[in-house]
Design an enzyme around this catalytic site. Sequence first.
Site, PDB file in Angstrom:
ATOM      1  N   GLY A 170       0.842  -1.208   0.000  1.00 36.79           N
ATOM      2  CA  GLY A 170       0.000   0.000   0.000  1.00 36.79           C
ATOM      3  C   GLY A 170       0.865   1.242   0.000  1.00 36.79           C
ATOM      4  N   ARG A 194      -1.159  -2.371  -5.609  1.00 34.02           N
ATOM      5  CA  ARG A 194      -1.935  -2.973  -6.705  1.00 34.02           C
ATOM      6  C   ARG A 194      -1.948  -1.993  -7.880  1.00 34.02           C
ATOM      7  NH1 ARG A 194      -8.211  -1.672  -5.053  1.00 34.02           N
ATOM      8  NH2 ARG A 194      -7.831   0.520  -4.736  1.00 34.02           N
ATOM      9  N   LYS A 240      -6.555   0.647   2.965  1.00 34.22           N
ATOM     10  CA  LYS A 240      -7.859   1.003   3.530  1.00 34.22           C
ATOM     11  C   LYS A 240      -8.339  -0.099   4.479  1.00 34.22           C
ATOM     12  CE  LYS A 240     -12.120   1.889   1.353  1.00 34.22           C
ATOM     13  NZ  LYS A 240     -12.827   1.907   0.101  1.00 34.22           N
ATOM     14  N   ALA A 241      -8.864   0.301   5.636  1.00 37.27           N
ATOM     15  CA  ALA A 241      -9.343  -0.698   6.597  1.00 37.27           C
ATOM     16  C   ALA A 241     -10.649  -1.323   6.099  1.00 37.27           C
ATOM     17  CB  ALA A 241      -9.552  -0.021   7.947  1.00 37.27           C
ATOM     18  N   SER A 293      -0.045   6.414  14.580  1.00 37.29           N
ATOM     19  CA  SER A 293      -0.587   7.776  14.582  1.00 37.29           C
ATOM     20  C   SER A 293       0.496   8.790  14.249  1.00 37.29           C
ATOM     21  CB  SER A 293      -1.183   8.140  15.946  1.00 37.29           C
ATOM     22  OG  SER A 293      -1.544   9.506  15.928  1.00 37.29           O
ATOM     23  N   GLY A 294       0.081   9.849  13.587  1.00 37.01           N
ATOM     24  CA  GLY A 294       1.011  10.929  13.278  1.00 37.01           C
ATOM     25  C   GLY A 294       0.785  11.512  11.904  1.00 37.01           C
ATOM     26  N   GLY A 295      -0.152  10.898  11.158  1.00 37.39           N
ATOM     27  CA  GLY A 295      -0.421  11.409   9.820  1.00 37.39           C
ATOM     28  C   GLY A 295       0.796  11.242   8.926  1.00 37.39           C
ATOM     29  N   LYS A 348      -5.305   2.450  19.649  1.00 41.99           N
ATOM     30  CA  LYS A 348      -5.301   3.473  18.587  1.00 41.99           C
ATOM     31  C   LYS A 348      -6.699   4.088  18.441  1.00 41.99           C
ATOM     32  CE  LYS A 348      -4.320   6.166  15.268  1.00 41.99           C
ATOM     33  NZ  LYS A 348      -4.669   6.052  13.912  1.00 41.99           N
ATOM     34  N   HIS A 351      -7.143   6.516  21.150  1.00 37.90           N
ATOM     35  CA  HIS A 351      -6.339   7.696  20.774  1.00 37.90           C
ATOM     36  C   HIS A 351      -7.174   8.605  19.864  1.00 37.90           C
ATOM     37  CE1 HIS A 351      -3.915   9.819  17.774  1.00 37.90           C
ATOM     38  NE2 HIS A 351      -2.963   9.935  18.677  1.00 37.90           N
ATOM     39  N   ASN A 352      -7.781   8.004  18.861  1.00 37.32           N
ATOM     40  CA  ASN A 352      -8.558   8.815  17.920  1.00 37.32           C
ATOM     41  C   ASN A 352      -9.800   9.401  18.579  1.00 37.32           C
ATOM     42  OD1 ASN A 352      -6.640   7.823  16.202  1.00 37.32           O
ATOM     43  ND2 ASN A 352      -8.053   7.454  14.528  1.00 37.32           N
ATOM     44  N   GLU A 355      -8.673  12.318  20.405  1.00 47.17           N
ATOM     45  CA  GLU A 355      -8.374  13.328  19.361  1.00 47.17           C
ATOM     46  C   GLU A 355      -9.666  14.030  18.901  1.00 47.17           C
ATOM     47  OE1 GLU A 355      -5.959  11.718  16.005  1.00 47.17           O
ATOM     48  OE2 GLU A 355      -7.597  12.439  14.760  1.00 47.17           O
ATOM     49  N   ARG A 601     -37.937   0.466  36.061  1.00 50.68           N
ATOM     50  CA  ARG A 601     -37.573  -0.829  35.457  1.00 50.68           C
ATOM     51  C   ARG A 601     -38.296  -1.968  36.166  1.00 50.68           C
ATOM     52  NH1 ARG A 601     -32.488  -2.347  36.317  1.00 50.68           N
ATOM     53  NH2 ARG A 601     -32.356  -3.668  34.467  1.00 50.68           N
TER      54      ARG A 601
END
Length: 625
Positions: A170, A194, A240-241, A293-295, A348, A351-352, A355, A601
Amino acid sequence: MIIILLGVSGCGKTTIGKLLSQKVSIPFFDGDDFHPKSNIDKMAKGISLNDEDRLPWLLTLAKNIEIWAGGNGAILACSALKETYRTLLTSKFSNVVWVHLSGSQDLIKDRIEKRSEHFMATDLLASQFNDLEAPDYGIHMDISESPEKITDNIISKLKNMNQSFFGVIGLGVMGSSLSLNIAEKGYAVSVYNRIAPEEEHKVTDFLSKVDEGKQVKGFTELKAFVNSLERPRKILIMIKAGYAIDSLIETLVPLLSEGDILIDGGNSHYLDTNKRFKYLKDKQIHFIGCGVSGGEEGARKGPSIMPGGDKASYEIVAPVLEAIAAKDKNGNTCCIHVGAEGAGHFVKMVHNGIEYAEMQLLAEIYALLAMTKDNEEIAAILSDWHTTDLSSYLLEITIHILKTKENGKYVLDTILDKAGNKGTGSWSTKAAFDLGTVNTMMSSAVFARYISSFKEKRKQLSKLIEKDLKAVDPINVNSLKEAYRFARIINHYQGFELMRSASKTYNWHLNISEIARIWTNGCIIRSKFMEQSVEVFKKYESYLDNPDIFELLVATEKEIRMNIAYSLFHRVPFDAFWSAYNHWIAITTENLPANLIQAQRDYFGAHTYQKVDAQEDQFFHTNWY
Ligand code: NAP
């Protein structure tokens, strides 16, 4: 260099090995010299060795290979007919060049019959041919040529054939940058992409960016890519996930060998990673679900890396991952083995989630300040905050964004207010539901993005609302700063509690302080507060157990309340701050109205309830009708 000449008895391994040894000055060893006596006796009597007989022999050779590799290298003549034997031979040292000497059974039989000193009975040859699993990797030599010629051919192939230590699949934003980073650290890398329509040149374009002297090979054919890698193969998947990962795994598996390692560095869902881990384990292939992470910039210069999976397979890829990762302020790598199975992708995901909420807090601050201030003034306020304990990467880029102009216009003012998302924020929210923890700030940030996407509806309805809501009070910037600090603490509290809860549920033994540490550099949520958090979690389980942090929240509670009031008065959506404050009030309130919920309830569903004055394990039901 370790070269193993393999093939059935009589194919010329010893002759060619000795010749090769003379020409390339690498010591020669005959594998047969390492057989235990019991094996030699058996073979001399014409009895075939079984796998049990071969095991100690192969393990002895593996140990020697490791020793030779640390010395002058070796050329080893060893039949190594089956893949399992080759795996055992390389169990201590894998960077081996295989040379398969192949010829017809008749030719070899003829040669053996002419060699009276050979201890192998010729009628065992047929069974050797039956056992032979010719490798589809390494160098293949037809033995019909003279030994001199074969040796020269091997030497010329050796010159062309240096396998890569690491592979990357990739060549998108992340894959390209990570590959360049890996090559820069001195590793030989093979890369694959690909051939999608209009993307035929992706690999050649990438190769043109590689600095001279770096060992990078490009492929658009998956089998050739896999074969270019030394074993065990170490392949980082950066695509891509989702379904694309499963589909790629299906295509890759038949090309891989036992012990190879796949690393999914994309933003995959941790439950998918758990499934893939188990699926590949059954096939003897190791799988590392790895948060990155870190772009783009982080991937190129040093990301924060969160790998999960078996510790043993992590150790094999650790030299590469730890070399390319960012370094913390003490020079330690921002990459640790996070935990088993999907732990890396879970961390992760959190983390997001953090973020998302950090970004939303800054967006809400911007909205509030923008009522009375222009971009430069807001940037000046935030720049001041950035010199304090509130300093963070996201604050820094926000200041930069506020000041950036294109063609004399602020870029920010030209951007449509519809926020995109790739799902990781909502995954965190769903995980919190599943694990029974609270992450209202992440969910409020996700919903804020969703609401923003209804632009047309917002435009239409806003016309029906009174427009004279002008800001009347001068905003108290210092108070907003205190409120921001307060809300950030609650955001981090929610995120770290989510990880603690997952750690208990899945038995991952997450080291929370170390996770905070690998988030102090390279990643999007790096900040001064994250650096403080490393120390907090060395001593306390949770932020709220730390008296300094607790007292700070108590002391600044009124500031967040004041700013919420200001946002209400001026009709500015401020949900992330509200969520922070509501969580704080609820978690510090002894009596909540959950008694009424329990009564309801029990009323309609006979779910029972506990009583304030009874034992915790006692449950009661009232006949309400
Ligand atoms: P990208 O630039 O869009 O590149 C995607 C790569 O995936 C391309 O090489 C693409 O090949 C390949 N691909 C897409 N669909 C595929 C399929 N069905 N089969 C095989 N290959 C396929 O993405 P990226 O930003 O590098 O992200 C890669 C992964 O890292 C994603 O999971 C992403 O969420 C994660 N991530 C991204 C960031 C970031 O800041 N961008 C940060 C951390 C993690 P083609 O070029 O042929 O289409």
